[in-house]
Design a protein around this motif. Structure first.
Motif, mmCIF file in Angstrom:
data_model
loop_
_atom_site.group_PDB
_atom_site.id
_atom_site.type_symbol
_atom_site.label_atom_id
_atom_site.label_comp_id
_atom_site.label_asym_id
_atom_site.label_seq_id
_atom_site.Cartn_x
_atom_site.Cartn_y
_atom_site.Cartn_z
ATOM 1 N N ILE A 179 86.167 100.891 74.879
ATOM 2 C CA ILE A 179 87.424 100.626 75.096
ATOM 3 C C ILE A 179 87.611 101.467 76.453
ATOM 4 C CG2 ILE A 179 89.678 101.288 74.585
ATOM 5 C CD1 ILE A 179 88.564 100.610 71.471
ATOM 6 N N TYR A 183 88.873 99.475 79.936
ATOM 7 C CA TYR A 183 90.106 99.729 80.319
ATOM 8 C C TYR A 183 90.182 100.402 81.879
ATOM 9 C CZ TYR A 183 94.884 101.788 80.427
ATOM 10 O OH TYR A 183 96.243 101.958 80.932
ATOM 11 N N TYR A 249 93.248 96.531 71.190
ATOM 12 C CA TYR A 249 92.845 97.658 70.018
ATOM 13 C C TYR A 249 93.345 96.740 68.831
ATOM 14 C CZ TYR A 249 93.231 101.640 67.129
ATOM 15 O OH TYR A 249 93.070 102.687 66.107
#
Length: 324
Positions: A179, A183, A249
Motif C-alpha cells: 500500500i 501510494y 483500502y
C-alpha cells in the motif's frame, strides 16, 4: 434483510499530513533557497530614502520613484527637496536620472547590481536543480505518512466489522508495504510531473529580469505566485490521492473480511456529478463496480473519480451477522 456497516472515511487529518509532506518537498526543492537569497539582513530602523531603496520599499525605475507601501512625510520631503515632482499619472515622484543627488544615484546603482546578482544566483540554482532533481525525486516517499493514515483506517475497519466478526483480520506487513509503495509511486509521479513544469516556468519568468532590468518586488512576486500555485497543487494532490488510498483500502479490507458488497453514498449538495447522484443508494459488488464516468465508460468505486466526494457503505445480509 440487509445491514449497512459504518463506512471507512477519509479525514481532514489524513489529507493534512500528506499536504504538509508534499508542500515541504516543493519548498525544499524550489523555494527555500530563492527566499533565502531575497532575504535582506540590513538594519530596518532607518527611514531615509537610501535605506528604503536598499530594502526595496522604494524603487527607482524609468525616472520615477515608486513605493511598495506608503512613505513617511520625511521621505516625501526628501524627494521634493532634490527636485522630484509627484505624478498621479505615473504613480510616483518623477526626476530625471541626471538630476539625482550623487549619493542617491550611487545607491540606485548599488541596488541594481545587488539585485542582478540575486537573479543570477537564483537562475544558477534553477539550472542546477534541473540537472540534479532526480536525486530529490528518488528520495521521495510517504511511508511514515501512510502508516499514520493506515493506523486510523485500521481502527475504522475494526469498528465497522464489529457486527460481522469477533476479530477483524489483521493486515500483513506485505500488505502494508505494498500500500505504501503504490501510494508513493502514484503520488511521486504527479509530484515529479508538476515540479518539472514549475522549474521550466520559473526559469522562463526569471530570465527576462536579467535582460530587461530587475526590480526586487518583481522577483518576489514571481516567487510568491509560483509558491502559491505549488501549495494549491500540494493540497489538491493530497486530497485526491488520499481519497484514492481510502477507497482502495476499503475495497481490499472488506473483501478480506468476506464483505462483498457496498452501497454508494453521495454528498447531495448540488455540486455532485449527475451520474454519481444516480448511483446514490444503489448496491454494488466490489468485484463489479459501476460506471463512474459516462463519457469514458470508466468503472470504479466511490472517491476514485477526479475530485469525487462519494463514499462506500459496506453492506451485508442480516442473517450473516453474528448474534450478540
Amino acid at each position: 434483510m440487509m445491514k449497512f456497516l459504518k463506512p471507512i472515511r477519509e479525514k481532514r487529518g489524513h489529507e493534512e499530513v500528506i499536504y504538509r509532506r508534499i508542500k515541504q518537498f516543493f519548498d525544499d526543492l524550489l523555494f527555500d533557497f530563492m527566499k533565502e537569497v531575497l532575504k535582506d539582513n540590513r538594519l530596518e530602523n532607518a527611514l531615509d530614502l537610501r535605506t528604503l531603496l536598499r530594502r526595496g520599499d522604494v524603487v527607482y525605475e524609468n525616472g520615477v520613484f515608486k513605493f511598495e507601501r506608503p512613505i513617511s512625510n520625511k521621505v516625501a520631503k526628501e524627494l521634493e527637496q532634490m527636485g522630484a515632482k509627484w505624478s498621479k499619472a505615473r504613480k510616483g515622484y518623477v526626476i530625471a536620472p541626471k538630476k539625482l543627488p550623487v549619493l542617491i544615484a550611487q545607491t540606485v546603482a548599488e541596488v541594481n547590481i545587488h539585485n542582478t546578482e540575486k537573479v543570477k544566483q537564483i537562475q544558477n540554482y534553477l539550472n542546477n536543480v534541473q540537472d540534479s532533481k532526480d536525486y530529490a525525486y528518488n528520495r521521495l516517499n510517504f511511508d511514515v505518512e501512510v502508516e499514520k493514515i493506515g493506523t486510523d483506517l485500521d481502527r475504522q475497519f475494526a469498528d465497522s466489522v464489529k457486527p460481522v466478526l469477533e476479530i477483524a483480520p489483521k493486515m500483513t506487513e506485505f500488505q502494508k508495504s505494498e500500500i505504501a509503495k503504490n501510494y508513493t509511486n502514484n503520488l511521486a509521479f504527479y509530484i515529479r510531473k508538476f515540479a518539472d513544469e514549475e522549474i521550466v516556468k520559473l526559469r522562463q519568468e526569471i530570465q527576462p529580469l536579467v535582460m530587461a532590468g530587475y526590480r526586487a518586488e518583481t522577483l518576489e512576486k514571481i516567487i510568491r505566485k509560483r509558491e502559491g500555485i505549488s501549495a494549491r497543487k500540494a493540497k489538491f494532490l493530497a486530497r485526491q490521492e488520499t481519497r484514492l488510498l481510502v477507497a482502495e483500502y476499503t475495497k481490499n479490507r472488506m473483501k478480506q473480511a468476506g464483505i462483498t458488497r457496498f452501497r454508494w453514498r453521495t454528498v447531495l449538495d448540488g455540486r455532485e456529478r449527475p451520474e454519481h447522484k444516480a448511483l446514490n443508494g444503489r448496491i454494488f459488488s466490489w468485484s463489479e463496480p459501476p460506471i463512474i464516468d459516462a463519457r469514458t465508460g470508466e468503472t470504479g468505486y466511490p472517491s476514485q473519480a477526479f475530485n469525487c466526494r462519494c463514499w462506500a457503505e459496506p453492506v451485508i445480509e442480516w442473517n450473516n451477522i453474528r448474534s450478540k
